[in-house]
Motif scaffolding. Structure first.
Motif, PDB file in Angstrom:
ATOM      1  N   GLY A  42      -6.991  -3.622  -3.588  1.00  0.00           N
ATOM      2  CA  GLY A  42      -8.390  -3.925  -3.312  1.00  0.00           C
ATOM      3  C   GLY A  42      -8.676  -5.402  -3.442  1.00  0.00           C
ATOM      4  N   LEU A  72     -11.988   6.286   3.788  1.00  0.00           N
ATOM      5  CA  LEU A  72     -11.327   5.929   2.535  1.00  0.00           C
ATOM      6  C   LEU A  72     -12.114   4.885   1.752  1.00  0.00           C
ATOM      7  CD1 LEU A  72      -8.815   5.868   0.612  1.00  0.00           C
ATOM      8  CD2 LEU A  72      -7.865   4.113   2.131  1.00  0.00           C
ATOM      9  N   LYS A  73     -12.820   4.002   2.453  1.00  0.00           N
ATOM     10  CA  LYS A  73     -13.527   2.899   1.787  1.00  0.00           C
ATOM     11  C   LYS A  73     -14.874   3.325   1.207  1.00  0.00           C
ATOM     12  CE  LYS A  73     -10.257  -0.032   2.877  1.00  0.00           C
ATOM     13  NZ  LYS A  73      -9.362  -0.634   1.869  1.00  0.00           N
ATOM     14  N   VAL A 104     -17.593  -1.551  -4.122  1.00  0.00           N
ATOM     15  CA  VAL A 104     -16.286  -1.171  -3.564  1.00  0.00           C
ATOM     16  C   VAL A 104     -16.014   0.296  -3.941  1.00  0.00           C
ATOM     17  CG1 VAL A 104     -13.872  -1.843  -3.306  1.00  0.00           C
ATOM     18  CG2 VAL A 104     -15.562  -3.562  -3.994  1.00  0.00           C
ATOM     19  N   ARG A 112      -6.578   6.115  -3.052  1.00  0.00           N
ATOM     20  CA  ARG A 112      -5.362   5.510  -2.516  1.00  0.00           C
ATOM     21  C   ARG A 112      -5.455   3.997  -2.374  1.00  0.00           C
ATOM     22  NH1 ARG A 112      -3.792   6.271   2.219  1.00  0.00           N
ATOM     23  NH2 ARG A 112      -5.567   7.275   3.201  1.00  0.00           N
ATOM     24  N   GLU A 113      -6.509   3.373  -2.869  1.00  0.00           N
ATOM     25  CA  GLU A 113      -6.646   1.916  -2.782  1.00  0.00           C
ATOM     26  C   GLU A 113      -5.656   1.267  -3.734  1.00  0.00           C
ATOM     27  OE1 GLU A 113      -7.528  -0.844  -0.882  1.00  0.00           O
ATOM     28  OE2 GLU A 113      -9.552   0.017  -0.837  1.00  0.00           O
ATOM     29  N   ASN A 158     -12.164  -6.985  -4.217  1.00  0.00           N
ATOM     30  CA  ASN A 158     -12.668  -7.087  -5.588  1.00  0.00           C
ATOM     31  C   ASN A 158     -12.445  -8.494  -6.137  1.00  0.00           C
ATOM     32  OD1 ASN A 158     -13.227  -4.075  -6.575  1.00  0.00           O
ATOM     33  ND2 ASN A 158     -11.377  -4.040  -5.328  1.00  0.00           N
ATOM     34  N   MET A 194      -7.815  -0.829  -8.554  1.00  0.00           N
ATOM     35  CA  MET A 194      -9.058  -1.516  -8.921  1.00  0.00           C
ATOM     36  C   MET A 194      -9.300  -1.495 -10.419  1.00  0.00           C
ATOM     37  SD  MET A 194     -11.503  -0.394  -5.723  1.00  0.00           S
ATOM     38  CE  MET A 194     -11.159   1.365  -5.881  1.00  0.00           C
ATOM     39  N   GLY A 208      -7.174   3.880  -8.160  1.00  0.00           N
ATOM     40  CA  GLY A 208      -6.136   3.005  -7.655  1.00  0.00           C
ATOM     41  C   GLY A 208      -5.940   1.765  -8.497  1.00  0.00           C
ATOM     42  N   SER A 246       0.855  -1.186   0.000  1.00  0.00           N
ATOM     43  CA  SER A 246       0.000   0.000   0.000  1.00  0.00           C
ATOM     44  C   SER A 246       0.892   1.238   0.000  1.00  0.00           C
ATOM     45  CB  SER A 246      -0.899   0.014   1.243  1.00  0.00           C
ATOM     46  OG  SER A 246      -0.104   0.206   2.418  1.00  0.00           O
ATOM     47  N   SER A 277     -14.163   2.672  -2.936  1.00  0.00           N
ATOM     48  CA  SER A 277     -12.975   3.185  -2.243  1.00  0.00           C
ATOM     49  C   SER A 277     -12.413   4.428  -2.918  1.00  0.00           C
ATOM     50  CB  SER A 277     -11.885   2.106  -2.200  1.00  0.00           C
ATOM     51  OG  SER A 277     -12.317   0.983  -1.470  1.00  0.00           O
ATOM     52  N   GLY A 280     -15.184  -4.829   4.193  1.00  0.00           N
ATOM     53  CA  GLY A 280     -13.912  -4.138   4.399  1.00  0.00           C
ATOM     54  C   GLY A 280     -13.928  -3.295   5.651  1.00  0.00           C
TER      55      GLY A 280
END
Length: 387
Positions: free
Chosen positions: A295, A210-211, A286, A291-292, A298, A316, A314, A116, A288, A205
């Motif tokens: 993930g 953030l999510k 999802v 910054r993901e 997913n 994803m 991100g 991350s 998010s 999650g």
């Protein structure tokens, strides 16, 4: 030729195995055993009640030390590694550990596996220390093209060292709803949870801003008005392995009380229980933020044969194929597009099946732990050919 010895150093935040660990420890626990045919791995992690100091994780030796004091933890790991004599030390998600172990093992190759952006920001490590860590690392493994770009943006001179190794799931443990065993289990789960006749949208999650769970609560009145059978199930808590609440999670609960009968909050569940929640749902959401890095949820949802509606953000974007395995929503219009895409899926069971089957096929092709291990070994072989 003897196998290379590789020491995998986890952060010491959670023990391995652990039902309440973060994704960092889970990746090590699930991926490293697939390497054992080609290298001689050892895992270093945090000690815990009920776990032997030296044990086995998936047939791989695991050495555990107390980690309340992270400095003492790294020193203990270093002393053990000196006795082991590894050819390679891989540090998981802690650039600072690279510097400490680099000083203590000057002749040993060291890799950094970043999971991350959490520990490469200015609030986590000074820029010069980050650059020094990247200089010391022979390779920097990242789990997405997005994270690679973030690393290069922060430290451009590290670009040549960065390699992408996507992570995955245990496709045997995450049953597909479109196969007989999965279909039968899904029916039992839905009956037990009282979900017959409901179209279930699942969020799984950490319940943190953030999510993006608040986006789902805000679009839910529209979904209810146009598709009254919808049920939003939010599985998770703000902290790993804990039911503690925060101001944000309590705010979500207040929003949910206004939509009684259409929202269900389920506190943190251990990872062993995660497959059943995806299997019993009809789709996953999802939403998010940017910054993901990857993930993993997913991929877990897709392995279960359900479509995903995720942010076009991100890593994803590298998992969900827009219009094929689900949909990607524009973060600038997240609530409008999230609502539009979820409604499309709620209204069309054939679309859900088509995308769900495509999701499972994509996971089997690209996102298993075996595939992760193969890619990691390719990076290892590449370094063995260097001058």
């Amino acid at each position: 030729m003897s196998k290379q010895k590789v020491a995998f150093v986890t952060p010491g935040s959670f023990p391995i195995p652990s039902a309440g660990s973060s994704s960092v420890e889970r990746v090590v626990e699930k991926m490293v055993p697939w390497l054992a045919a080609d290298v001689e791995p050892v895992i270093y992690g945090r000690s815990a009640k009920g776990l032997a100091r030296i044990g086995q994780v998936g047939g791989v030796r695991c050495v555990r030390y107390p980690a309340q004091d992270k400095g003492a933890y790294v020193r203990a790991v270093s002393a053990s590694a000196r006795r082991l004599g590894p050819d390679l030390i891989e540090v998981e998600n802690r650039p600072g550990y690279v510097l400490t172990l680099g000083r203590r093992h000057p002749a040993t190759r060291i890799w950094l596996n970043l999971h991350s952006t959490s520990f490469i920001g200015a609030d986590a490590i000074a820029r010069e220390r980050l650059r020094a860590s990247f200089r010391r690392a022979e390779r920097i493994i990242v789990n997405s093209e997005f994270l690679r770009d973030e690393v290069v943006r922060r430290v451009p001179e590290a670009a040549a060292k960065v390699r992408v190794v996507h992570i995955g799931v245990d496709a045997e443990r995450f049953l597909s709803r479109w196969k007989p065993e999965g279909a039968a289990r899904r029916e039992r789960l839905r009956q037990a949870r009282g979900w017959q006749g409901r179209d279930v949208v699942l969020f799984m999650g950490r319940v943190i801003p953030l999510k993006g769970v608040h986006h789902l609560l805000r679009v839910l009145p529209r979904l209810i008005a146009e598709h009254p059978s919808v049920l939003l199930v939010v599985v998770g808590s703000p902290f790993y392995g804990s039911h503690r609440t925060t101001r944000y999670s309590r705010m979500l609960q207040r929003l949910g009380r206004r939509l009684r009968g259409h929202v269900q909050f389920v506190p943190y569940v251990p990872h062993d229980a995660v497959p059943d929640w995806f299997l019993a749902a009809d789709m996953a959401a999802v939403p998010s933020g940017a910054r993901e890095a990857f993930g993993l949820v997913n991929v877990e949802a897709m392995a279960s044969g359900i479509p995903v509606v995720a942010s076009r953000a991100g890593g994803m974007r590298e998992i969900v194929v827009d219009g094929e395995t689900g949909y990607l929503a524009d973060p600038a219009r997240i609530e409008q597009e999230l609502g539009d895409r979820l409604l499309e899926l709620l209204r069309d069971s054939q679309l859900r099946e088509r995308m769900g089957r495509a999701s499972r096929a994509r996971v089997e092709q690209s996102f298993t732990w075996q595939a992760t291990a193969r890619r990691w070994l390719e990076v290892l072989a590449e370094t063995a050919k260097r001058p």
